[in-house]
Each structure stands twice: as C-alpha cells, then as structure tokens.
Design a protein around this motif. Structure first.
Motif, PDB file in Angstrom:
ATOM      1  N   ASP A  88      12.971  -3.146  -5.215  1.00  0.00           N
ATOM      2  CA  ASP A  88      14.089  -3.639  -5.864  1.00  0.00           C
ATOM      3  C   ASP A  88      13.917  -2.814  -7.085  1.00  0.00           C
ATOM      4  OD1 ASP A  88      15.827  -5.158  -6.877  1.00  0.00           O
ATOM      5  OD2 ASP A  88      15.123  -7.007  -6.868  1.00  0.00           O
ATOM      6  N   ALA A 108      13.950   3.241  -4.276  1.00  0.00           N
ATOM      7  CA  ALA A 108      14.726   1.984  -3.322  1.00  0.00           C
ATOM      8  C   ALA A 108      14.930   2.565  -1.591  1.00  0.00           C
ATOM      9  CB  ALA A 108      15.997   1.855  -3.824  1.00  0.00           C
ATOM     10  N   GLN A 109      15.132   3.709  -1.323  1.00  0.00           N
ATOM     11  CA  GLN A 109      15.263   4.303  -0.130  1.00  0.00           C
ATOM     12  C   GLN A 109      13.927   4.513   0.645  1.00  0.00           C
ATOM     13  OE1 GLN A 109      17.678   7.590  -0.814  1.00  0.00           O
ATOM     14  NE2 GLN A 109      19.327   6.587  -1.474  1.00  0.00           N
ATOM     15  N   GLY A 146      15.856  -8.451  -4.478  1.00  0.00           N
ATOM     16  CA  GLY A 146      16.941  -8.183  -3.549  1.00  0.00           C
ATOM     17  C   GLY A 146      18.073  -9.333  -3.490  1.00  0.00           C
ATOM     18  N   GLY A 184      11.826   0.733  -0.366  1.00  0.00           N
ATOM     19  CA  GLY A 184      12.581  -0.451  -0.511  1.00  0.00           C
ATOM     20  C   GLY A 184      12.313  -1.464  -1.700  1.00  0.00           C
TER      21      GLY A 184
END
Length: 464
Positions: free
Chosen positions: A62, A56-57, A309, A60
């Motif tokens: 989902d 995720a970090q 997202g 990005g």
C-alpha cells in the motif's frame, strides 16, 4: 508546483526486511541498480515514481505506507521530550530532529525510551513515600509502553480486526444474543447482577456477571470483551508475543487493550462501518444508532480505520477529564498530544463540559501551519443509581481541513476565511506563538525580552 520529493529510506528498508529480501534481490525486482537502491535506503536520493509503482505492482505494498507519518510522530515526540527543562541549554534544531527521525528511527525511539526512564526515575525520587525502599531501576511506565505500542501501530491491529469482522459476520441476528449463545456453548453462564462493577468473571465457576445498571451498549461491549479474552485468547497471546513488552504488567494492560479493540471491531466491523461512515459523512449520532455503540466508541473506531488498501479519513481522537488530563489518545494526523505538562487550553474539548450532549465545532491551526476541523462533546457517564459518582469525560475528534467535504460537522463553516481558524498548539513549552493570551510558560526554543517598564498580556516578550 513540482511534487515534494519522497525520502523514506527507513520505511523502504523496513519493507525489504519484512519481505525477507537482500538489497540485491530487492533491487532486481524493482528494476533498479543496487547502488541506486542503497542511496534511496540511506535517504541520499528520493524514492522515484517508478519505484513506488514497482512496490505496489510487484509486492502489493500500500503506497500510503510510504507517507512520513511515523517520522512526523517521532519528530513531535522528540520535540516534546526536548521541551523538558533538563534540555534547556541543548535543544537541537528542528532540521536535525527530522533527519534523525527519517534516517535513524530506532535511535530516535531509544532516545524517547531513555527520556521516559529519566522522567520516571526523577518523579520517583521526588516523592519519598514512593522512592524509599523501592526498586530504583528506571523502566518505562507500563501504561505509557502500551499506549506507545498502539500509537506506533496507527491504532490498527490487522489480525485482531479481521478476526472481529469474521465473528460479526457469523451473527445471524442480534449480536448480543449471538455472543451469549457462543459463550454458553463454551460453558459460560451469564448473570445480570448489581454490586460487582460493570463486569466480573469467575474462572472457577465460569460465571460472567454484568451490571444491569450499565447502558445497553456498555453491556454489549463488555460481553464481547469477555468473549475476546476467552474465545480469542490464542490470537491475542500471539499478538502480545510479537509486541515484546518489557514487563508482565505491560502485557496485562495490553491484553485488556486487545480485548477492547476486538469488542469495538465486532460492534463496528471494518468494511461495513467504513462504508457507513462515508455514507453518513461521519455523523457520530447516526453511526451510534446504526451500530448500537456509544458516541465515544464510534469516535474511537473512526480513528482506527487504517487498514492497508482500505484506509478511511486520518482522524485524531482523544478523551480528557475535567482536569485536562488526556486519558485516551491516538492520532493518524500530524497533530500530536502533550505527554509532559498540560494541553493547549484553546482546544475546544475543554469547553465541552460546559455544554453537555452538544457537539462543539472548531476550525484550528497548529504552529506548523496545518489546519483542522475539530469536534468535541461531553461523554460523562452516570453511575446508574442515585448517590453513585459520575465519571466526567469529554472527547475530541478531528481531521485535516482538506477532508472537510466528507465531514458533516464542517457544513456551514467558513473554510476560506483565515481568521476563522483559531491558533492552537500542543503545549506551551513547544509552541512558538509569540501572541497567545493563554500562554502558561515561555517556549524553550525562543529567547525572552523582559522589560520592567512595560507590561502586556504576558510579563515578557518572545523574541525571534
């Protein structure tokens, strides 16, 4: 209770491939060792919380992508295919199917393609008027191929959806008038004239004809559909290229599907529609009035809210005719629909034809223990004039019971009483329920006990 371990090796490999990274580079960015990544990708070890956060970090991603939705759908589809009598003596256990869906999804899809080819060949040979003199090469049905494409995309096409949202945002007033203005600027003349069906476009004269008998929401939808085919042709063609359909017929069917998708997404732009759905607690009638769409269009759109997202409630959606044939279907839930044979008669959608314009509510439990809130409604369509045939359909929309608080139709239902949930299945051949008064055929994975001296609801008993 400890959380369930997450084994999603195939999805992890898919993400890495999509990012264009080697295992070594991917492991470095996730701050894990190469052997550990290799073990996760081969489902020898579960995906850790640190890796999920890293995805995720760092990229990005989902994290809801990591859910086992595709694997569950593959398992359901394989179980249904294996319910074919040709496999009666060779049905693998459920654990093996889950292993194949998780570790070898491409192989599982190849098996489904092979079975589909077998079924088509079998049906062709069974009908001489179709078989004699025709090409006997087995190929997937174009209609099934396109339906499976949308099914495995979660019924959400990101590029088309976002283009539709941009088009809707450009309209300063009435959406239909805006679309007419855009088409006029493209040299398209609009006429309202009966006798040419709902919509007809002549490329030579560039005249678009709509039926004045069609409902306003239908006219608006068809106007947007034609604009999609003309004004968004490049985007649609690029999307079709990525799909790599096996026949021109499949591609043409998918082109219509893409135009329909665009039209629905313009009528109900993703961000605004998703917000309104939450505010109204998914009240189909209020959403229909607010967005100028039909009840069926609203229900179908709710099943497409799968944008990474910004996902909505995972719904399943289906439309059936009076014979019980599923003519449209999509499921973002674990519940799937029968491909071979009839659907479960205990499903409330079959009763909707008896109560026109009314919503029917049902609490249901499937054999896997999942519980759902389901609504059904007749959406039959008049021909618009005396003597013209009525097209009779009913729709079903449902979600897991854990989302009941966000669904207005769940108000007043006794969600805590086990007996309030009606047992339903997918189809009789793959339903394990031993006690069902509507069973049509025995389940393939259970042996039968036949006693000529006893007769219950069924002429046999289902053993373990």
């Amino acid at each position: 209770m400890s959380p369930a371990k997450l084994y999603v090796g195939a999805k992890l490999r898919e993400i890495r491939t999509r990012l264009g990274l080697t295992q070594k580079d991917f492991a470095a960015k996730l701050a894990v060792s190469l052997p550990y990544l290799n073990q996760m990708e081969n489902n020898n070890r579960p995906v850790s919380t640190a890796v999920v956060l890293g995805l995720a970090q760092e990229f990005g991603v989902d994290v809801t992508e990591l859910r086992a939705g595709d694997a569950e759908r593959l398992v359901s589809d394989m179980r249904e295919a294996l319910a074919d009598p040709v496999f009666v003596d060779a049905t693998p256990p459920l654990a093996d199917l889950r292993l194949a869906a998780s570790n070898a999804p491409a192989l599982a899809r190849a098996f489904l393609d092979l079975h589909r080819a077998y079924r088509q060949t079998h049906e062709r040979l069974a009908s001489l008027d179709e078989a004699l003199g025709q090409d006997r090469r087995a190929a997937p049905s174009p209609w099934e191929e396109v339906r499976d494409f949308f099914h495995y995309c979660d019924n959400y096409i990101d590029a088309v959806d976002r283009a539709a949202e941009r088009f809707a945002g450009q309209a300063t007033g009435d959406l239909a008038s805006h679309t007419e203005t855009v088409l006029a600027a493209m040299g398209i003349t609009l006429r309202l004239e009966a006798g040419q069906g709902v919509r007809a476009y002549d490329p030579a004269t560039r005249v678009l004809t709509l039926s004045p008998r069609a409902a306003p929401e239908t006219q608006r939808f068809q106007l947007l559909h034609q604009y999609a085919l003309l004004g968004q042709a490049q985007l649609i063609e690029a999307t079709l290229d990525l799909a790599r359909f096996q026949s021109d017929t499949s591609r043409e069917i998918a082109r219509i599907g893409m135009a329909n998708y665009f039209a629905g997404a313009v009528l109900m732009p993703y961000t605004r529609f998703a917000s309104a759905a939450r505010e109204t607690r998914h009240d189909l009638e209020r959403l229909s009035i607010q967005f100028g769409a039909s009840i069926e269009q609203v229900a179908h759109r709710l099943s497409t809210l799968q944008r990474p997202g910004a996902k909505g409630i995972p719904f399943f959606f289906a439309r059936v005719d009076q014979a019980g044939t599923v003519t449209k279907r999509h499921s973002a839930t674990r519940l799937q629909f029968a491909r071979f044979g009839g659907a479960c008669p205990l499903w409330n959608v079959h009763q909707a034809f008896e109560t026109p314009t009314r919503f029917l509510r049902q609490l249901a439990e499937t054999p896997d223990g999942m519980r759902y809130v389901i609504i059904a409604r007749d959406v039959s369509k008049s021909g618009g004039a005396w003597g013209t045939p009525t097209r009779r359909f009913a729709i079903s929309l449902g979600c897991e019971v854990k989302h009941a608080a966000d669904l207005v139709y769940a108000d007043g239902l006794d969600l805590d009483r086990d007996s309030a949930f009606q047992p339903i299945g997918i189809s009789c051949r793959i339903c394990d329920r031993a006690q069902c008064h509507q069973r049509a055929v025995p389940p393939l994975e259970r042996h039968l006990v036949v006693d000529p001296n006893r007769r219950g609801t069924l002429p046999y008993e289902i053993g373990r």
